[in-house]
Design a protein around this motif. Sequence first.
Motif, PDB file in Angstrom:
ATOM      1  N   SER A 175      76.902  -3.989  27.991  1.00  0.00           N
ATOM      2  CA  SER A 175      77.350  -3.940  29.393  1.00  0.00           C
ATOM      3  C   SER A 175      76.205  -3.688  30.361  1.00  0.00           C
ATOM      4  CB  SER A 175      78.408  -2.841  29.560  1.00  0.00           C
ATOM      5  OG  SER A 175      77.885  -1.578  29.176  1.00  0.00           O
ATOM      6  N   GLY A 176      74.995  -3.408  29.842  1.00  0.00           N
ATOM      7  CA  GLY A 176      73.881  -3.148  30.739  1.00  0.00           C
ATOM      8  C   GLY A 176      74.133  -1.930  31.605  1.00  0.00           C
ATOM      9  N   THR A 177      73.799  -2.028  32.886  1.00  0.00           N
ATOM     10  CA  THR A 177      74.053  -0.933  33.829  1.00  0.00           C
ATOM     11  C   THR A 177      75.427  -1.061  34.475  1.00  0.00           C
ATOM     12  OG1 THR A 177      72.969  -2.194  35.584  1.00  0.00           O
ATOM     13  CG2 THR A 177      71.609  -0.637  34.353  1.00  0.00           C
ATOM     14  N   PHE A 178      76.224  -2.000  33.992  1.00  0.00           N
ATOM     15  CA  PHE A 178      77.566  -2.207  34.534  1.00  0.00           C
ATOM     16  C   PHE A 178      78.599  -1.485  33.668  1.00  0.00           C
ATOM     17  CE2 PHE A 178      74.945  -5.635  36.055  1.00  0.00           C
ATOM     18  CZ  PHE A 178      75.338  -5.784  37.376  1.00  0.00           C
ATOM     19  N   SER A 179      79.808  -1.415  34.191  1.00  0.00           N
ATOM     20  CA  SER A 179      80.871  -0.753  33.442  1.00  0.00           C
ATOM     21  C   SER A 179      81.337  -1.595  32.263  1.00  0.00           C
ATOM     22  CB  SER A 179      82.063  -0.464  34.369  1.00  0.00           C
ATOM     23  OG  SER A 179      81.678   0.358  35.450  1.00  0.00           O
ATOM     24  N   PHE A 180      81.353  -2.919  32.456  1.00  0.00           N
ATOM     25  CA  PHE A 180      81.869  -3.823  31.432  1.00  0.00           C
ATOM     26  C   PHE A 180      80.989  -5.066  31.359  1.00  0.00           C
ATOM     27  CE2 PHE A 180      85.475  -1.555  33.359  1.00  0.00           C
ATOM     28  CZ  PHE A 180      85.939  -0.854  32.256  1.00  0.00           C
ATOM     29  N   ILE A 181      81.166  -5.852  30.330  1.00  0.00           N
ATOM     30  CA  ILE A 181      80.397  -7.075  30.123  1.00  0.00           C
ATOM     31  C   ILE A 181      80.616  -8.066  31.258  1.00  0.00           C
ATOM     32  CG2 ILE A 181      82.250  -7.984  28.669  1.00  0.00           C
ATOM     33  CD1 ILE A 181      78.486  -8.873  28.489  1.00  0.00           C
ATOM     34  N   SER A 182      81.784  -8.039  31.903  1.00  0.00           N
ATOM     35  CA  SER A 182      82.068  -8.991  32.982  1.00  0.00           C
ATOM     36  C   SER A 182      81.074  -8.840  34.128  1.00  0.00           C
ATOM     37  CB  SER A 182      83.506  -8.811  33.493  1.00  0.00           C
ATOM     38  OG  SER A 182      83.720  -7.466  33.907  1.00  0.00           O
ATOM     39  N   GLY A 183      80.730  -7.600  34.483  1.00  0.00           N
ATOM     40  CA  GLY A 183      79.757  -7.375  35.548  1.00  0.00           C
ATOM     41  C   GLY A 183      78.374  -7.855  35.158  1.00  0.00           C
ATOM     42  N   LEU A 184      78.003  -7.628  33.892  1.00  0.00           N
ATOM     43  CA  LEU A 184      76.697  -8.074  33.405  1.00  0.00           C
ATOM     44  C   LEU A 184      76.602  -9.592  33.427  1.00  0.00           C
ATOM     45  CD1 LEU A 184      73.989  -7.157  32.079  1.00  0.00           C
ATOM     46  CD2 LEU A 184      75.113  -7.532  29.871  1.00  0.00           C
ATOM     47  N   SER A 185      77.657 -10.274  32.988  1.00  0.00           N
ATOM     48  CA  SER A 185      77.667 -11.740  33.002  1.00  0.00           C
ATOM     49  C   SER A 185      77.511 -12.265  34.419  1.00  0.00           C
ATOM     50  CB  SER A 185      78.970 -12.261  32.384  1.00  0.00           C
ATOM     51  OG  SER A 185      79.092 -11.866  31.032  1.00  0.00           O
ATOM     52  N   ALA A 186      78.230 -11.655  35.364  1.00  0.00           N
ATOM     53  CA  ALA A 186      78.143 -12.081  36.763  1.00  0.00           C
ATOM     54  C   ALA A 186      76.731 -11.885  37.308  1.00  0.00           C
ATOM     55  CB  ALA A 186      79.154 -11.315  37.609  1.00  0.00           C
ATOM     56  N   PHE A 187      76.079 -10.788  36.912  1.00  0.00           N
ATOM     57  CA  PHE A 187      74.710 -10.537  37.367  1.00  0.00           C
ATOM     58  C   PHE A 187      73.780 -11.652  36.904  1.00  0.00           C
ATOM     59  CE2 PHE A 187      70.427  -9.123  36.410  1.00  0.00           C
ATOM     60  CZ  PHE A 187      70.027  -8.541  37.598  1.00  0.00           C
ATOM     61  N   TYR A 188      73.846 -12.005  35.626  1.00  0.00           N
ATOM     62  CA  TYR A 188      72.924 -13.015  35.113  1.00  0.00           C
ATOM     63  C   TYR A 188      73.187 -14.388  35.729  1.00  0.00           C
ATOM     64  CZ  TYR A 188      70.671  -9.935  31.788  1.00  0.00           C
ATOM     65  OH  TYR A 188      69.922  -8.926  31.235  1.00  0.00           O
ATOM     66  N   ILE A 189      74.436 -14.676  36.019  1.00  0.00           N
ATOM     67  CA  ILE A 189      74.740 -15.947  36.680  1.00  0.00           C
ATOM     68  C   ILE A 189      74.134 -15.969  38.079  1.00  0.00           C
ATOM     69  CG2 ILE A 189      76.593 -17.412  37.577  1.00  0.00           C
ATOM     70  CD1 ILE A 189      78.342 -16.364  35.249  1.00  0.00           C
ATOM     71  N   LEU A 190      74.245 -14.840  38.795  1.00  0.00           N
ATOM     72  CA  LEU A 190      73.692 -14.790  40.153  1.00  0.00           C
ATOM     73  C   LEU A 190      72.168 -14.814  40.135  1.00  0.00           C
ATOM     74  CD1 LEU A 190      73.897 -14.561  43.175  1.00  0.00           C
ATOM     75  CD2 LEU A 190      74.280 -12.096  42.940  1.00  0.00           C
TER      76      LEU A 190
END
Length: 430
Positions: A175-190
Amino acid sequence: MKIEIKQTQDSNYNSIKAAIWLYFLLWIFEGALRKWILPGLATPLLIVRDPIAIFIILRAFYLKIDFINTFVILGAIFTLLGLAITLNFGHGNLFVGLYGARIMLIHFPLILIIGAVFKKNDILNMGYAMMGINIVLTLIIYFQFTSPQTAYINIGIGGEGSAGFDGAMGYFRPSGTFSFISGLSAFYILVSVFIFYFWLSKEHCSKILLIASTVALLIALPLTVSRTAVLGVVLVGFFAFIGSSTSLKSIIRVIISVVVIAIIFISLQKTTTIFNLGTEVFMSRFDTAKGQAGGSIILRTIEGFTEPIIDLLKEPFFIGNLGMGTNAGAQMLRGSTKFLISEGELGRLAGEQGLILGGGLIVLRLVFALSLFYNSMKLPNDLKLLPLTFCGSALLLITQGQWAQPSILGCAVITSGLLLASINKNITIK
């Protein structure tokens, strides 16, 4: 529908820009606060960006920034009516209702405010910051990927359990520095938006930073074990290609960029053990998915549009469930973090507010996304690259992004705001 936002020139708007930067940083590090730094405040930190959003809106009113348009007005009307119905005829919980209402009332308007106050330099500076953070974040998920789920770096929200999600071959999605994997995925896309843009444009960017961030992204994608992240980056690349293929010179630049990225990819494959391991785990997850990997994602995306629309037509005209479709709302109402309405965003809107108001919000978001894309396509060829590359990330975030999830909501606001700022004619394109 045309989106018209007049960009500001007054230096007084520096306070709003600073607040937007704080909102941006809290989006990335909210999970770190909830897992590692202040785990005892994990629940209140769900709304850590809300006071910042309120400040930005109040400051925008005070400085007479022109950000109120049809989308903001309709979003507020639908939401306030839904809140009134919820409190009088629905579940009746004020806190749950307000938690659901805040999405459109205090976060959605930020998109228009960012579009009004950010200039091109602001966009690029945020891009430089994201590419730097990308390198650090990739190091974090490397340790999360290679460490057991009992390790401190993999600790869950509130300092309990694990933040990892099932992946493949015994490895978990970090999950990186995010709460869940969804936030991490969104970060890498951006962050891929900026990486593609700097490779394909003539914009100044440190080659060391660009190459290091590109390497970090290529290493990170298989380590996320996230099909959404990988295919999202591919989609961004597709939109970047559309935006850059406007002349022979630009096509040559695309080819050179693809060759450079391919060389980096092959070099990583031949020299980096962790990259090969991550790729093996990632492909294993693809293989165990039902049907073709790409096909399952495409089908899921299509069904994410069609099924909620079909279900919407079966809903009552009005439903008083505002906020119930969020995990936090479910926790407050039933003591469970399971989805009480729908995991999909459009299904949540329909199930929370019914055919009229829920359907109105669905249409509003679809039209808003189409308006941004239309205005991007209308720009002169030499101005299309940046906004169209943003479209690769923003359009799905607006139409299907799970805004009930704080990390996705934050990413949607930032990405869409930067897209709108990049469209504005008053931005100087060098």
